[in-house]
Design a protein around this motif. Structure first.
Motif, short mmCIF file in Angstrom:
data_model
loop_
_atom_site.label_atom_id
_atom_site.label_comp_id
_atom_site.label_asym_id
_atom_site.label_seq_id
_atom_site.Cartn_x
_atom_site.Cartn_y
_atom_site.Cartn_z
N UNK A 188 0.84 -1.21 0.00
CA UNK A 188 0.00 0.00 0.00
C UNK A 188 0.87 1.25 0.00
N UNK A 189 1.97 1.21 0.75
CA UNK A 189 2.85 2.39 0.79
C UNK A 189 3.45 2.66 -0.58
N UNK A 190 3.85 1.61 -1.30
CA UNK A 190 4.43 1.82 -2.62
C UNK A 190 3.39 2.35 -3.61
N UNK A 191 2.16 1.85 -3.52
CA UNK A 191 1.13 2.27 -4.46
C UNK A 191 0.65 3.70 -4.21
N UNK A 192 0.83 4.21 -3.00
CA UNK A 192 0.35 5.55 -2.66
C UNK A 192 1.46 6.59 -2.63
N UNK A 193 2.65 6.25 -3.09
CA UNK A 193 3.71 7.26 -3.12
C UNK A 193 3.36 8.40 -4.06
N UNK A 194 2.80 8.08 -5.19
CA UNK A 194 2.32 9.09 -6.14
C UNK A 194 0.90 8.67 -6.51
N UNK A 198 7.25 15.54 -16.76
CA UNK A 198 7.60 15.82 -15.36
C UNK A 198 6.88 14.86 -14.41
N UNK A 199 5.59 14.59 -14.67
CA UNK A 199 4.85 13.65 -13.83
C UNK A 199 5.38 12.24 -14.00
N UNK A 200 5.76 11.88 -15.21
CA UNK A 200 6.32 10.55 -15.43
C UNK A 200 7.63 10.37 -14.66
N UNK A 201 8.47 11.39 -14.68
CA UNK A 201 9.72 11.30 -13.94
C UNK A 201 9.47 11.21 -12.43
N UNK A 202 8.49 11.98 -11.94
CA UNK A 202 8.16 11.91 -10.51
C UNK A 202 7.67 10.52 -10.13
N UNK A 203 6.85 9.93 -10.98
CA UNK A 203 6.33 8.60 -10.69
C UNK A 203 7.44 7.55 -10.67
N UNK A 257 12.45 4.28 -7.74
CA UNK A 257 13.73 3.92 -8.34
C UNK A 257 14.60 3.12 -7.38
N UNK A 258 14.39 3.26 -6.07
CA UNK A 258 15.23 2.57 -5.09
C UNK A 258 14.76 1.14 -4.83
N UNK A 259 13.76 0.67 -5.56
CA UNK A 259 13.23 -0.68 -5.32
C UNK A 259 14.18 -1.76 -5.85
N UNK A 260 14.68 -1.63 -7.07
CA UNK A 260 15.54 -2.65 -7.67
C UNK A 260 16.36 -2.02 -8.78
#
Length: 719
Positions: free
Chosen positions: A456-462, A539-544, A549-552
């Protein structure tokens, strides 16, 4: 934990002792005059009005102490015990800790028997220290509740703390006395604690607060300054207050009571009341009420109390919150959504407005209080009502009640919002439904709840709340499956390829200048320009992608691909108009790179046998119609098998695409071995020129005329 919980039952406010100096110095005048002859109507002509009178300092101190007791007993009728002592040559206690003696009538009876101060009985520093000693001894006497808890054979018996407070009102003006008193208090507490430890019916003092109030006549400044609270020992603290007599000492004690018992005031303004002399006319009056500070906690936390705070109209050393009287249209029997109810007491209990309001409420009527506002609708935040002969201030909930119909999701705290992502949120809830788990994951030894919370935390980051706050979440059909894959904890090679396909698809859309599904509106109802839309999209794509990016390491590969495409897009926007052709070529090469990336990914997934067949030109990657190919210069034409580099794949693919567009020039084609000659008539013209120079003069003149003839013909045509 048990000790902390039980210590809250007996704070310093549980037992308070007030010591009144009954010495001869208190017979002095307070220097505050009071009109005695207030009856102006019906006076015979020629009679002079009576001169104003002044109260003694003793009378002012007694009235202030009784007002202190009345306020506390009205608001906290239980568990807040007060004992009053009078000190002169001896110390006399007017009441005890018994609940039956905790009332103003008990104190008035004792004061009436005691009488005013006598000049022969002076209270010096020695007698005052003796009075403080007896007050500390009285704090060692347990109250009924403390006695009951200490004698109960439970765990609570050893966790009861005995704390209290001493308030001494005197007029001693020796600064040395207050220094000596600070030294004596520590020794007295230690001696009494040793005595109480060896006695069954006494309790040692865990902490005691001593407040010395120095009173002087009105208009005289005290030579002793006030002193802030200081800890003399772990068991006792000491504080000095300076105040003038008269109405000042009463306000000072109310201020101390408000600080000790966490009280605040509410001023009910705009109360319609008939005039006492003229019953046909009415005027608006104000009544100030004291109550617990919790009644305004919700109002202050919400930030709505900023324009309601004013100085106290009763002369108190504090501020008050002003609420407006509303004409009562209901009684206390009706049900209201209240979040709290607290007892109240008037500041001026004998004033006519206070008496009228009290009688009105005791008759069973309820008064609604609203927040004064210049604009907007009325907000009823409090209500005054009586229950069982006690007046309470009720805190009304300003939000929706649970008894009403459920509110619409479009009516939020920020106003009416109609573009919530309701459908997406429903899909999010379906994807994250929890199910019972039997045991932990054997591979990761991770608890199911922890794994679910991580998802849930990963899905709600953005995750934008509204449709108008995002572009990419309104065009998920063009991005699938990147938004659903990027939130995963790990990505495999196929999923990385799918994410890159989605990014390349956005590049193609921008190259074709396709419109984006944008719901935002700009000035004059028009949305942002298409270039701005794509800039915001990237810009939104890069934010997402950066949020995950730190996952794998595969997530980093997706980000690198995105940054490469966005960098090329940024370079395109930075070129000038004179370089438009080069810009288009760079975009075209970016679009043509997509098939090469696909071939490269397919080659990496091949087995060793398939790679060997491909390198020996036996197995093509993609079935295509045969085309005429050429080998660019700089590469070996040998058919040796071996590892193929990315550069070879890229060059082969680009040259293949170019060869499909047009036939190659013979001069650049090395397969037929024919080289085309440039300027093939150049040598013939040079030979003819040499022959002309060697010719006779007559022949040279004829050649010049032949050369001029075409020029003359061209001039005639122009004419």
């Amino acid at each position: 934990m048990m000790q902390e919980k039980e210590s809250l039952l007996f704070p310093h406010t549980h037992k308070t002792i007030i010591i009144l100096d009954h010495g001869a110095e208190m017979m002095e005048s307070s220097q505050q005059s009071t009109d005695f002859d207030v009856l102006q109507k019906g006076r015979a002509p020629g009679l002079l009005p009576l001169a104003p009178i002044t109260k003694t300092m003793w009378t002012c101190n007694v009235e202030a102490a009784l007002e202190y007791c009345r306020i506390i007993w009205d608001i906290y009728p239980e568990d807040k015990l007060i004992q009053v002592m009078v000190c002169d040559s001896s110390c006399t206690s007017l009441n005890t800790w018994q609940p039956t003696e905790q009332n103003s009538q008990q104190l008035l009876t004792g004061l009436a028997q005691l009488g005013p101060p006598v000049e022969s009985e002076k209270c010096n520093s020695t007698e005052l220290i003796s009075g403080l000693t007896e007050a500390i001894q009285a704090l060692c006497d347990p109250s009924d509740i403390q006695q009951k808890m200490t004698t109960s054979h439970t765990e609570q018996a050893n966790s009861v703390l005995n704390r209290g407070r001493i308030i001494c009102i005197t007029s001693l003006k020796s600064e040395n006395f207050y220094r000596m008193l600070a030294d004596c208090l520590t020794d007295v507490v230690q001696q009494e604690n040793k005595l109480a430890a060896n006695t069954d019916n006494l309790m040692p003092i865990h902490h005691c607060e001593v407040h010395m109030i120095l009173v002087s006549p009105v208009g005289e400044e005290s030579a002793i300054p006030s002193k802030n609270k200081q800890e003399l020992s772990p068991n006792i603290s000491y504080e000095v207050h300076v105040s003038q007599s008269g109405r000042f000492i009463a306000s000072k004690l109310i201020q101390i009571a408000s600080r000790h018992y966490n009280l605040t005031s509410t001023t009910v303004t705009g109360i319609p009341m008939k005039e006492e002399q003229n019953a046909s006319s009415s005027a608006n009056y104000d009544v100030e009420l004291l109550h617990s500070r919790k009644a305004h906690q919700e109002l202050i936390q919400s930030g709505n109390a900023e324009g309601l705070i004013y100085p106290s109209k009763e002369g108190l050393y504090s501020e008050t919150i002003t609420l407006k009287w509303c004409t009562p249209k209901s009684n206390a029997a009706e049900l209201h959504h209240c979040t709290g109810a607290y007892r109240v007491t008037p500041v001026d209990v004998n004033g006519r407005p206070s008496l009228c309001l009290t009688n009105f409420l005791l008759n069973g009527r309820a008064v609604m209080l609203e927040q004064p506002r210049k604009t907007g609708i009325k907000v009823m935040s409090h209500m005054l009502a009586s229950h069982g002969g006690e007046i309470y201030i009720h805190v009304l909930s300003t939000s929706r009640s649970i008894l009403e119909e459920p509110p619409s999701i479009s009516e939020g705290c920020g106003g009416r919002v109609t573009d919530y992502r309701i459908t997406d949120f429903g899909e999010f809830m379906r994807e994250n439904r929890l199910a019972p788990a039997i045991d932990v994951d054997e591979e990761t030894d991770e608890l199911p709840m922890k794994r679910a919370m991580g998802q849930i935390e990963r899905m709600l980051r953005v995750w934008p709340m509204t449709i108008g706050d995002s572009i990419i979440f309104n065009m998920l059909s063009h991005l699938d499956p990147l938004p659903s894959l990027i939130v995963k904890e790990k990505l495999d090679e196929e999923e990385v390829l799918d994410c890159k396909k989605a990014i390349f698809h956005l590049v193609e859309m921008e190259s074709r200048n396709e419109a984006l599904p944008v719901t935002m509106t700009g000035s004059r109802g028009k949305g942002p320009k298409r270039e701005e839309q794509y800039r915001q999209m990237w810009s939104e794509m890069e934010t997402l992608v950066r949020a995950h990016v730190d996952a794998s390491p595969n997530h980093e590969r997706v980000l690198e691909c995105l940054l490469l495409c966005r960098k090329q897009d940024g370079e395109v926007k930075g070129h000038k108009k004179g370089q438009e052709v080069k810009v288009k070529e760079e975009k075209m090469e970016t679009n043509e790179a997509e098939p090469a990336w696909k071939d490269l990914d397919k080659y990496q997934k091949m087995t060793d046998r398939e790679k060997e067949d491909y390198n020996s030109k036996k197995l093509p990657i993609k079935e295509e119609p045969p085309v005429k190919k050429f080998k660019p210069s700089g590469f070996s034409t040998s058919g040796k098998s071996g590892p193929v580099s990315l550069l070879n794949l890229w060059t082969t693919r680009v040259t293949t695409i170019h060869s499909q567009r047009h036939a190659e020039f013979d001069g650049r084609n090395e397969n037929n071995g024919i080289q085309a000659e440039l300027y093939k008539h150049l040598n013939q013209e040079m030979e003819e020129g040499e022959e002309g120079e060697n010719a006779p003069p007559a022949q040279q003149q004829q050649q010049q005329q032949q050369r001029k003839l075409p020029q003359q013909q061209n001039q005639q045509v122009k004419k």
